[in-house]
Write a protein that holds these residues in place. Structure first.
Motif, mmCIF file in Angstrom:
data_model
loop_
_atom_site.group_PDB
_atom_site.id
_atom_site.type_symbol
_atom_site.label_atom_id
_atom_site.label_comp_id
_atom_site.label_asym_id
_atom_site.label_seq_id
_atom_site.Cartn_x
_atom_site.Cartn_y
_atom_site.Cartn_z
ATOM 1 N N ASP A 126 -24.661 -19.853 7.386
ATOM 2 C CA ASP A 126 -25.783 -20.719 7.503
ATOM 3 C C ASP A 126 -26.277 -21.595 6.887
ATOM 4 O OD1 ASP A 126 -26.326 -18.443 6.287
ATOM 5 O OD2 ASP A 126 -27.938 -18.087 7.061
ATOM 6 N N ARG A 127 -25.800 -21.079 5.940
ATOM 7 C CA ARG A 127 -26.276 -23.033 5.144
ATOM 8 C C ARG A 127 -25.439 -24.271 4.747
ATOM 9 N NH1 ARG A 127 -29.648 -20.391 1.464
ATOM 10 N NH2 ARG A 127 -29.877 -21.838 -0.378
ATOM 11 N N LEU A 128 -26.285 -25.404 5.071
ATOM 12 C CA LEU A 128 -26.045 -26.430 4.562
ATOM 13 C C LEU A 128 -25.524 -26.795 3.000
ATOM 14 C CD1 LEU A 128 -27.964 -28.560 7.132
ATOM 15 C CD2 LEU A 128 -25.825 -28.252 7.224
ATOM 16 N N VAL A 129 -24.050 -27.044 2.265
ATOM 17 C CA VAL A 129 -23.836 -27.160 0.719
ATOM 18 C C VAL A 129 -23.802 -28.472 1.316
ATOM 19 C CG1 VAL A 129 -22.581 -27.026 -0.751
ATOM 20 C CG2 VAL A 129 -22.709 -25.660 1.255
ATOM 21 N N PHE A 130 -24.582 -29.508 -0.079
ATOM 22 C CA PHE A 130 -24.557 -31.115 0.068
ATOM 23 C C PHE A 130 -23.740 -31.009 -1.109
ATOM 24 C CE2 PHE A 130 -28.510 -30.544 2.715
ATOM 25 C CZ PHE A 130 -28.177 -31.809 3.398
ATOM 26 N N ASP A 131 -22.446 -31.417 -1.236
ATOM 27 C CA ASP A 131 -21.193 -32.081 -2.089
ATOM 28 C C ASP A 131 -21.701 -32.801 -2.654
ATOM 29 O OD1 ASP A 131 -19.832 -29.461 -2.488
ATOM 30 O OD2 ASP A 131 -19.097 -29.727 -0.725
ATOM 31 N N VAL A 132 -23.440 -33.290 -4.319
ATOM 32 C CA VAL A 132 -23.344 -34.622 -4.285
ATOM 33 C C VAL A 132 -21.574 -35.957 -4.982
ATOM 34 C CG1 VAL A 132 -24.515 -36.411 -5.593
ATOM 35 C CG2 VAL A 132 -25.372 -34.039 -4.732
ATOM 36 N N THR A 133 -21.093 -36.425 -4.728
ATOM 37 C CA THR A 133 -20.112 -37.185 -5.866
ATOM 38 C C THR A 133 -20.556 -38.519 -6.442
ATOM 39 O OG1 THR A 133 -19.065 -38.458 -3.633
ATOM 40 C CG2 THR A 133 -18.250 -36.182 -4.279
ATOM 41 N N GLY A 134 -21.806 -38.890 -5.891
ATOM 42 C CA GLY A 134 -21.799 -39.981 -6.875
ATOM 43 C C GLY A 134 -23.503 -40.335 -6.665
ATOM 44 N N GLY A 135 -24.141 -41.372 -7.039
ATOM 45 C CA GLY A 135 -25.387 -42.075 -7.029
ATOM 46 C C GLY A 135 -26.316 -42.613 -7.980
ATOM 47 N N ARG A 140 -39.398 -43.983 -14.597
ATOM 48 C CA ARG A 140 -40.140 -44.703 -15.231
ATOM 49 C C ARG A 140 -41.643 -44.537 -15.377
ATOM 50 N NH1 ARG A 140 -43.742 -48.678 -11.837
ATOM 51 N NH2 ARG A 140 -42.721 -48.994 -10.050
ATOM 52 N N ASP A 141 -42.393 -44.542 -16.890
ATOM 53 C CA ASP A 141 -43.744 -43.877 -16.758
ATOM 54 C C ASP A 141 -45.130 -45.405 -16.361
ATOM 55 O OD1 ASP A 141 -46.372 -43.395 -18.177
ATOM 56 O OD2 ASP A 141 -45.554 -42.329 -19.244
ATOM 57 N N SER A 142 -45.953 -44.828 -15.634
ATOM 58 C CA SER A 142 -46.981 -46.097 -14.877
ATOM 59 C C SER A 142 -47.385 -47.105 -16.124
ATOM 60 C CB SER A 142 -47.156 -45.715 -13.772
ATOM 61 O OG SER A 142 -48.246 -44.834 -14.688
ATOM 62 N N CYS A 143 -47.744 -45.858 -17.274
ATOM 63 C CA CYS A 143 -48.218 -46.096 -18.705
ATOM 64 C C CYS A 143 -47.096 -47.110 -19.540
ATOM 65 C CB CYS A 143 -49.426 -45.517 -18.959
ATOM 66 S SG CYS A 143 -50.756 -45.112 -17.869
ATOM 67 N N ASP A 144 -46.398 -46.565 -20.004
ATOM 68 C CA ASP A 144 -45.474 -46.439 -20.768
ATOM 69 C C ASP A 144 -43.854 -47.271 -20.079
ATOM 70 O OD1 ASP A 144 -43.900 -46.699 -23.371
ATOM 71 O OD2 ASP A 144 -44.969 -44.932 -23.568
ATOM 72 N N PRO A 145 -43.633 -48.753 -20.268
ATOM 73 C CA PRO A 145 -42.275 -49.562 -20.069
ATOM 74 C C PRO A 145 -41.467 -49.031 -20.980
ATOM 75 C CG PRO A 145 -43.955 -50.694 -20.118
ATOM 76 C CD PRO A 145 -44.194 -50.053 -20.921
ATOM 77 N N THR A 146 -41.649 -48.545 -21.853
ATOM 78 C CA THR A 146 -40.480 -47.561 -23.087
ATOM 79 C C THR A 146 -39.841 -46.608 -22.687
ATOM 80 O OG1 THR A 146 -41.372 -46.524 -24.201
ATOM 81 C CG2 THR A 146 -41.623 -48.928 -24.959
ATOM 82 N N LYS A 147 -40.523 -45.659 -21.293
ATOM 83 C CA LYS A 147 -39.928 -44.773 -21.518
ATOM 84 C C LYS A 147 -39.091 -44.175 -19.220
ATOM 85 C CE LYS A 147 -43.654 -41.719 -23.576
ATOM 86 N NZ LYS A 147 -44.869 -40.773 -22.812
ATOM 87 N N ALA A 148 -38.860 -45.793 -19.801
ATOM 88 C CA ALA A 148 -38.388 -46.131 -17.862
ATOM 89 C C ALA A 148 -36.699 -45.240 -18.640
ATOM 90 C CB ALA A 148 -37.713 -47.597 -17.937
ATOM 91 N N SER A 149 -35.546 -45.152 -17.683
ATOM 92 C CA SER A 149 -34.238 -44.743 -17.727
ATOM 93 C C SER A 149 -33.751 -44.909 -16.728
ATOM 94 C CB SER A 149 -34.354 -42.658 -17.689
ATOM 95 O OG SER A 149 -34.501 -42.294 -17.625
ATOM 96 N N ARG A 150 -32.372 -45.177 -17.072
ATOM 97 C CA ARG A 150 -31.417 -45.313 -15.269
ATOM 98 C C ARG A 150 -30.394 -44.904 -16.181
ATOM 99 N NH1 ARG A 150 -31.570 -47.589 -10.219
ATOM 100 N NH2 ARG A 150 -29.554 -48.042 -9.576
ATOM 101 N N GLY A 151 -29.428 -43.739 -14.796
ATOM 102 C CA GLY A 151 -28.282 -43.550 -14.927
ATOM 103 C C GLY A 151 -27.046 -43.246 -14.236
ATOM 104 N N PRO A 152 -26.346 -42.810 -13.858
ATOM 105 C CA PRO A 152 -25.744 -42.635 -12.411
ATOM 106 C C PRO A 152 -25.885 -40.753 -12.350
ATOM 107 C CG PRO A 152 -24.326 -42.298 -14.349
ATOM 108 C CD PRO A 152 -25.177 -42.971 -15.113
ATOM 109 N N MET A 153 -26.124 -40.306 -11.120
ATOM 110 C CA MET A 153 -25.745 -38.738 -10.911
ATOM 111 C C MET A 153 -24.760 -38.676 -11.097
ATOM 112 S SD MET A 153 -28.894 -38.391 -8.983
ATOM 113 C CE MET A 153 -28.528 -36.961 -8.147
#
Length: 184
Positions: A126-135, A140-153
């Motif tokens: 009775d459950r949906l299982v989402f297998d995340v393989t990418g993304g 980002r902080d609206s007051c401090d642009p140096t705190k931005a980050s980005r990376g793969p899931m």
């Protein structure tokens, strides 16, 4: 003519099979409420029982204290907008945009978080299982642009109780997850 027929048969055999019982379609959700959020907090404790990452000590003799950095869950007001597209073959794309205070001390600055997940969804009881393989995920902080980050899931499996009713998909899970998606 024979070549056209062979091409059509080949494309049919390459198409992914339908995922039995999985609710396909385009779904969206918006909410604004309290969510438990893991945030770092400074703790002052007697130096003899310090845990976590030690940032500094103060005091003399037996009365010294240690300042540590620990993470704990805190309720924070969070605005959330999600779009979820599930194809008939079970492939999905899930985009999540969240905005919440950048710290537990104040709400002047916002932490803006975006998660873009893709993978396959399957029905397990009775459950949906989402297998995340990418993304990707970014913040980002609206007051401090140096705190931005980005990376793969990171690859993961997320399991949710689900209910389909009146054109809505409801997902539930531990920790207060109760999201109602509308078809559209």
């Amino acid at each position: 003519m024979r070549l056209l027929l062979l091409g059509a048969l080949a494309s049919l055999s390459l198409a992914a099979p339908a995922a039995a019982g999985v609710p396909s379609g385009a779904w969206s959700q918006k909410s604004d409420g309290q969510e438990l959020t893991l945030v770092p907090k400074l703790k002052i404790s007697p130096s003899m029982s310090a845990t976590g990452m030690v940032l500094g000590t103060s005091g003399y003799g037996g009365n010294s204290t240690t300042t540590t950095l620990q993470s704990e869950f805190v309720p924070m007001r969070t605005q959330r907008a999600m779009s979820l597209v599930i194809r008939p073959d079970g492939a999905f794309t899930w985009t999540i945009d969240k905005s919440r205070p950048a710290s537990a001390q104040g709400s002047d600055c916002k932490l803006l978080i975006r998660e873009e997940k893709n993978g396959r969804v399957r029905l397990e009881g009775d459950r949906l299982v989402f297998d995340v393989t990418g993304g990707n995920q970014s913040s980002r902080d609206s007051c401090d642009p140096t705190k931005a980050s980005r990376g793969p899931m990171a690859p993961a499996s997320e399991s949710y109780g689900y209910r389909l009713s009146g054109g809505a998909l409801n997902l539930t899970a531990a920790g207060g997850v109760n999201w109602t998606f509308r078809g559209g």
